[in-house]
Design an enzyme around this catalytic site. Structure first.
Site, mmCIF file in Angstrom:
data_model
loop_
_atom_site.group_PDB
_atom_site.id
_atom_site.type_symbol
_atom_site.label_atom_id
_atom_site.label_comp_id
_atom_site.label_asym_id
_atom_site.label_seq_id
_atom_site.Cartn_x
_atom_site.Cartn_y
_atom_site.Cartn_z
ATOM 1 N N GLU A 114 -12.027 -5.061 -5.589
ATOM 2 C CA GLU A 114 -12.545 -3.691 -5.434
ATOM 3 C C GLU A 114 -11.760 -2.684 -6.293
ATOM 4 O OE1 GLU A 114 -11.717 -5.518 -2.606
ATOM 5 O OE2 GLU A 114 -13.753 -6.030 -1.929
ATOM 6 N N ASN A 115 -10.541 -3.060 -6.718
ATOM 7 C CA ASN A 115 -9.687 -2.102 -7.444
ATOM 8 C C ASN A 115 -10.223 -1.697 -8.826
ATOM 9 O OD1 ASN A 115 -6.522 -3.282 -6.065
ATOM 10 N ND2 ASN A 115 -7.788 -1.562 -5.436
ATOM 11 N N SER A 162 -8.430 -5.385 4.657
ATOM 12 C CA SER A 162 -8.866 -5.101 3.285
ATOM 13 C C SER A 162 -9.177 -6.332 2.430
ATOM 14 C CB SER A 162 -7.814 -4.223 2.569
ATOM 15 O OG SER A 162 -7.677 -2.999 3.222
ATOM 16 N N ASP A 215 0.847 -1.195 0.000
ATOM 17 C CA ASP A 215 0.000 0.000 0.000
ATOM 18 C C ASP A 215 0.884 1.248 0.000
ATOM 19 O OD1 ASP A 215 -2.308 1.469 0.011
ATOM 20 O OD2 ASP A 215 -2.786 1.129 2.121
ATOM 21 N N GLY A 216 0.349 2.319 -0.525
ATOM 22 C CA GLY A 216 1.039 3.614 -0.456
ATOM 23 C C GLY A 216 1.714 4.046 -1.745
ATOM 24 N N ASN A 217 1.456 3.334 -2.844
ATOM 25 C CA ASN A 217 2.086 3.710 -4.120
ATOM 26 C C ASN A 217 1.658 5.114 -4.544
ATOM 27 O OD1 ASN A 217 3.045 1.127 -4.125
ATOM 28 N ND2 ASN A 217 1.845 0.415 -5.865
ATOM 29 N N GLY A 218 0.349 5.365 -4.445
ATOM 30 C CA GLY A 218 -0.177 6.673 -4.858
ATOM 31 C C GLY A 218 0.386 7.791 -3.998
ATOM 32 N N ARG A 219 0.401 7.569 -2.680
ATOM 33 C CA ARG A 219 0.924 8.593 -1.766
ATOM 34 C C ARG A 219 2.398 8.866 -2.028
ATOM 35 N NH1 ARG A 219 -1.467 5.777 3.437
ATOM 36 N NH2 ARG A 219 -2.128 4.327 1.819
ATOM 37 N N ARG A 222 -11.230 1.953 -9.473
ATOM 38 C CA ARG A 222 -10.259 3.039 -9.723
ATOM 39 C C ARG A 222 -10.450 3.597 -11.131
ATOM 40 N NH1 ARG A 222 -4.798 2.170 -6.373
ATOM 41 N NH2 ARG A 222 -5.829 1.564 -4.462
ATOM 42 N N ARG A 248 -5.673 -2.122 8.461
ATOM 43 C CA ARG A 248 -6.818 -2.838 7.893
ATOM 44 C C ARG A 248 -6.366 -4.118 7.198
ATOM 45 N NH1 ARG A 248 -8.459 2.447 6.411
ATOM 46 N NH2 ARG A 248 -7.329 2.374 4.432
HETATM 47 C C1 FPP Z 1 -1.429 0.210 -3.428
HETATM 48 O O1 FPP Z 1 -1.066 1.522 -3.647
HETATM 49 C C2 FPP Z 1 -0.893 -0.757 -4.348
HETATM 50 C C3 FPP Z 1 -1.613 -1.441 -5.273
HETATM 51 C C4 FPP Z 1 -2.860 -1.005 -5.918
HETATM 52 C C5 FPP Z 1 -1.119 -2.739 -5.653
HETATM 53 C C6 FPP Z 1 -0.349 -2.743 -6.909
HETATM 54 C C7 FPP Z 1 1.093 -2.845 -6.644
HETATM 55 C C8 FPP Z 1 1.976 -2.641 -7.581
HETATM 56 C C9 FPP Z 1 1.588 -2.297 -8.968
HETATM 57 C C10 FPP Z 1 3.408 -2.761 -7.283
HETATM 58 C C11 FPP Z 1 4.056 -3.644 -8.302
HETATM 59 C C12 FPP Z 1 3.594 -5.026 -8.131
HETATM 60 C C13 FPP Z 1 3.592 -5.975 -9.070
HETATM 61 C C14 FPP Z 1 3.304 -7.378 -8.693
HETATM 62 C C15 FPP Z 1 3.864 -5.722 -10.497
HETATM 63 P P1 FPP Z 1 -2.217 2.572 -3.668
HETATM 64 O O2 FPP Z 1 -2.396 3.025 -5.063
HETATM 65 O O3 FPP Z 1 -3.452 2.039 -3.019
HETATM 66 O O4 FPP Z 1 -1.592 3.715 -2.772
HETATM 67 P P2 FPP Z 1 -2.349 4.846 -1.966
HETATM 68 O O5 FPP Z 1 -3.094 4.169 -0.849
HETATM 69 O O6 FPP Z 1 -1.245 5.708 -1.479
HETATM 70 O O7 FPP Z 1 -3.264 5.528 -2.920
#
Ligand code: FPP
Length: 253
Positions: free
Chosen positions: A77-78, A206, A30-34, A81, A204
């Site tokens: 749920e994704n 999730s 988690d946290g990629n977007g942030r 997005r 969580r």
């Molecule tokens: C959550 O960040 C991460 C995901 C939606 C999962 C996807 C993960 C990746 C793409 C990393 C690479 C993995 C693979 C297996 C290729 P978020 O977008 O929910 O972050 P946020 O809560 O900060 O918005």
């Protein structure tokens, strides 16, 4: 006689007893977007950066002797997005499945998916299926991607299969027990998860592996997924090793 070399865990984490190394770890990335927003970048750059974290973490887990590593890559749920982000993620996953084949082979990794894979875009699905096929006979760590995955959906799908089997006379309804349901989960060979790691501070679960994490220890870190590296995995394993697991019983002694 020469002494057998110490198993990997002792060398990498000399302070942790081999018996305290979790066999199965699940990670809620988690946290990629942030992470991306911190630099003023669009969110998807965080997903791309997260691939380096996957590589380093998977390599470290295999070296530690972890048997199964399950990463939550896309939940049921994704799909809510923005379409652009979903398309980006599907392409990233397709590319990941192809680009990592050599590394997977080199390390004897068994690559698997978990979830409703048939509902993914054709190109993503076929790349994933091919990587699964190519690595099926390896004997190293299982690296599993939970994709289009939901814990409740998985249990509901298993319940549906149980109902079908009961109607067809393959199972007697009275004999249905935990093992019968577990045999109908997406990957019946999957072991219970010992340790769940969640990044980016959220407390969580999730909808991640609801059945398999029943007795898991949970470690939450404030590190955002794109910053997650092997030392963060080591810290989580150390934390796990310090916990007293009771499985509903009493502490011994
Ligand atoms: C959550 O960040 C991460 C995901 C939606 C999962 C996807 C993960 C990746 C793409 C990393 C690479 C993995 C693979 C297996 C290729 P978020 O977008 O929910 O972050 P946020 O809560 O900060 O918005």
């Amino acid at each position: 006689m020469a002494k057998a070399p110490a198993p990997f865990p002792q060398r990498i984490l000399p302070d942790v007893r081999a018996s305290k190394i979790p066999a199965s770890i699940g990670i809620i990335m988690d946290g990629n977007g942030r992470w991306a927003r911190r630099f003023g970048w669009e969110r998807v750059r965080g997903h791309t950066a997260g691939i380096d974290s996957v590589r380093d973490t998977a390599r470290a887990a295999a070296e530690l002797g972890i048997k199964e590593l399950t990463l939550y890559a896309f939940s049921v749920e994704n799909w809510k997005r923005p379409r652009r982000e979903v398309t980006y993620l599907m392409e990233l996953l397709r590319k990941f499945a192809i680009d990592e084949r050599a590394e997977i082979e080199k390390n004897g990794i068994v690559f698997r998916t978990l979830g409703r894979i048939d509902e993914l875009p054709e190109k993503t699905k076929s790349a994933l299926r091919e990587s699964e096929r190519l690595s099926a006979d390896n004997d190293g760590m299982v690296l599993r991607l939970a994709l289009n995955y939901g814990g409740r959906t998985e249990i509901a799908d298993a319940a549906k299969q149980l109902a079908r089997d009961a109607v067809a006379g393959r199972i007697d309804a009275e004999s249905i027990d935990e093992a019968a349901l577990a045999e109908r989960l997406y990957d019946p060979s999957m072991r219970d998860v010992d340790l769940v790691v969640r990044t980016a501070s959220e407390m969580r679960v999730s909808n991640f592996l609801l059945w398999q994490i029943s007795y898991a220890e949970i470690v939450v870190t404030d590190v955002l997924w794109p910053d997650f590296r092997r030392e963060h995995l080591y810290a989580a394993v150390r934390e796990f090793a310090s916990r007293e697991r009771r499985f509903g019983g009493l502490v011994k002694g």
